[in-house]
Structure formats: C-alpha cells, structure tokens
Write a protein that holds these residues in place. Structure first.
Motif, PDB file in Angstrom:
ATOM      1  N   HIS A  63       0.842  -1.199   0.000  1.00  0.00           N
ATOM      2  CA  HIS A  63       0.000   0.000   0.000  1.00  0.00           C
ATOM      3  C   HIS A  63       0.878   1.249   0.000  1.00  0.00           C
ATOM      4  CE1 HIS A  63       0.651  -0.451   4.424  1.00  0.00           C
ATOM      5  NE2 HIS A  63       0.793   0.859   4.325  1.00  0.00           N
ATOM      6  N   GLU A  65       1.099   5.056   1.568  1.00  0.00           N
ATOM      7  CA  GLU A  65       0.573   5.782   2.720  1.00  0.00           C
ATOM      8  C   GLU A  65       1.154   7.180   2.821  1.00  0.00           C
ATOM      9  OE1 GLU A  65       3.276   4.560   6.470  1.00  0.00           O
ATOM     10  OE2 GLU A  65       2.321   2.848   5.462  1.00  0.00           O
ATOM     11  N   SER A  90      -0.015  14.721  -0.942  1.00  0.00           N
ATOM     12  CA  SER A  90      -1.172  13.847  -1.153  1.00  0.00           C
ATOM     13  C   SER A  90      -2.324  14.135  -0.194  1.00  0.00           C
ATOM     14  CB  SER A  90      -0.758  12.388  -0.973  1.00  0.00           C
ATOM     15  OG  SER A  90       0.086  12.014  -2.014  1.00  0.00           O
ATOM     16  N   CYS A  95      -8.305   8.996  -0.268  1.00  0.00           N
ATOM     17  CA  CYS A  95      -7.645   8.080   0.645  1.00  0.00           C
ATOM     18  C   CYS A  95      -8.618   7.667   1.739  1.00  0.00           C
ATOM     19  CB  CYS A  95      -6.419   8.746   1.268  1.00  0.00           C
ATOM     20  SG  CYS A  95      -6.821  10.169   2.301  1.00  0.00           S
ATOM     21  N   PHE A 103      -2.870   7.218   6.521  1.00  0.00           N
ATOM     22  CA  PHE A 103      -3.785   7.387   5.406  1.00  0.00           C
ATOM     23  C   PHE A 103      -3.292   6.578   4.216  1.00  0.00           C
ATOM     24  CE2 PHE A 103      -4.270  10.967   8.177  1.00  0.00           C
ATOM     25  CZ  PHE A 103      -5.646  11.136   8.243  1.00  0.00           C
ATOM     26  N   LEU A 105      -3.562   5.746   0.269  1.00  0.00           N
ATOM     27  CA  LEU A 105      -4.001   6.341  -1.001  1.00  0.00           C
ATOM     28  C   LEU A 105      -4.687   5.284  -1.857  1.00  0.00           C
ATOM     29  CD1 LEU A 105      -0.966   8.588  -1.902  1.00  0.00           C
ATOM     30  CD2 LEU A 105      -3.269   9.340  -1.364  1.00  0.00           C
ATOM     31  N   GLU A 106      -5.785   5.670  -2.478  1.00  0.00           N
ATOM     32  CA  GLU A 106      -6.520   4.734  -3.330  1.00  0.00           C
ATOM     33  C   GLU A 106      -5.938   4.649  -4.734  1.00  0.00           C
ATOM     34  OE1 GLU A 106     -10.730   5.374  -2.999  1.00  0.00           O
ATOM     35  OE2 GLU A 106     -10.627   5.310  -0.802  1.00  0.00           O
ATOM     36  N   PRO A 108      -2.481   5.849  -5.968  1.00  0.00           N
ATOM     37  CA  PRO A 108      -1.185   6.533  -5.852  1.00  0.00           C
ATOM     38  C   PRO A 108      -0.481   6.691  -7.190  1.00  0.00           C
ATOM     39  CG  PRO A 108      -0.993   4.271  -5.113  1.00  0.00           C
ATOM     40  CD  PRO A 108      -2.451   4.505  -5.401  1.00  0.00           C
ATOM     41  N   PRO A 129       3.648  10.982   0.046  1.00  0.00           N
ATOM     42  CA  PRO A 129       3.267   9.573  -0.110  1.00  0.00           C
ATOM     43  C   PRO A 129       4.491   8.680  -0.249  1.00  0.00           C
ATOM     44  CG  PRO A 129       3.000  10.721  -2.187  1.00  0.00           C
ATOM     45  CD  PRO A 129       3.407  11.752  -1.180  1.00  0.00           C
TER      46      PRO A 129
END
Length: 154
Positions: A63, A65, A90, A95, A103, A105-106, A108, A129
């Motif tokens: 992921h 973040e 970001s 997110c 957090f 990110l959906e 990135p 990010p």
C-alpha cells in the motif's frame, strides 16, 4: 524527503530538530540494531520509534501511505528495501484512514524510488506519499526503526 546514512549525519542536511534526534547517544546504530522489537519513547520526548521486522514484497502488493500529524524517519537496521515515493502533497487526494494518522491512497502516483540498505534512512514529511518494503530482487527480511516525529517539533 531527505535521505542519508546514520553514520554520516552531517551530509544529510537535516533540520536541527531531526539531527538532534538521530545524533543522540541512545539512537546509536549499534544500540538500535540490538534492541528488541517494540515501541520506544525516551523520557520527556514527544517523538517515539518502533523497531520491527517485516518482509519485502512486490510493489503491486504494497500500500501507499502518508501521514498528516507525524513525520517518518525510516532507518534500515538490516536487510534492504526499495521505497517508492512522490514529491507531491497527497493530503487532498482520495484516501482512507486505516488507523490514527495512517492514510492509505486509493490511486497513488509514485514516480521515484530509493534503494536503502543497513544504516540508510529516509524522512517523509506529512503529506508525502511513500510505499515501503518493496522488494529489490526477491522477498527478504528487513529490520528497521521507524521514528514518528510530531510536526510541531520539526
């Protein structure tokens, strides 16, 4: 984002507050690499660090973040990893908050990476990010200390 090596702190151009953390006698590389996994906070300090062991994996499985309240200093104690990152903010991207100040990110968009080995560290400021624990060639074990520094003391 700032990168460096714990053994050559003067080359990293760190802000004074971060330099003071990493140059403390208790934060000596040999001491850190011999500490047990866990959370550590020195008396009277707002910042803390976690030491743990993880395994790298392909970037598609990792992921991305960012944080809003804390700066990360990720210091490799053993092993190696690639951390992918972007030099953009970001904070306003799509997110979700997985846990406090983490957090995810959906969608990135990471266009940079850094290859870290034992002694190397990298900082990620709030909003930056990053995708840690990406494998270099094959999955391997990485042990690291991750310092969490509140933004009000940076």
């Amino acid at each position: 984002m700032i990168a460096g090596n714990i053994n050559f702190l003067n080359l990293a151009t760190l802000p004074k507050s971060l330099y003071c953390i990493l140059s403390r006698p208790e934060i000596n590389f040999n001491i850190l690499k011999n500490q047990l996994d866990g959370r550590y906070q020195l008396d009277g300090e707002k910042w803390f660090y976690n030491i743990n062991e993880s395994y790298t994996s392909p970037e598609q499985e990792r992921h991305t973040e960012f944080h809003k309240q804390f700066l990360d200093i990720q210091l490799i104690l053993s092993g190696e990893e690639i951390i992918r990152y972007s030099l953009t903010d970001s904070t306003n991207e799509q997110c979700y908050e997985k846990k406090t100040d983490l957090f995810i990110l959906e969608n990135p968009r990471l266009n940079n990476f850094i290859h870290l080995t034992a002694g190397d560290f990298v900082t990620f400021y709030p909003g930056e990010p990053h995708q840690a624990l990406c494998m270099v060639d094959v999955r391997n074990k990485v042990r690291k200390a991750v310092f969490k520094v509140p933004i009000d003391i940076i």
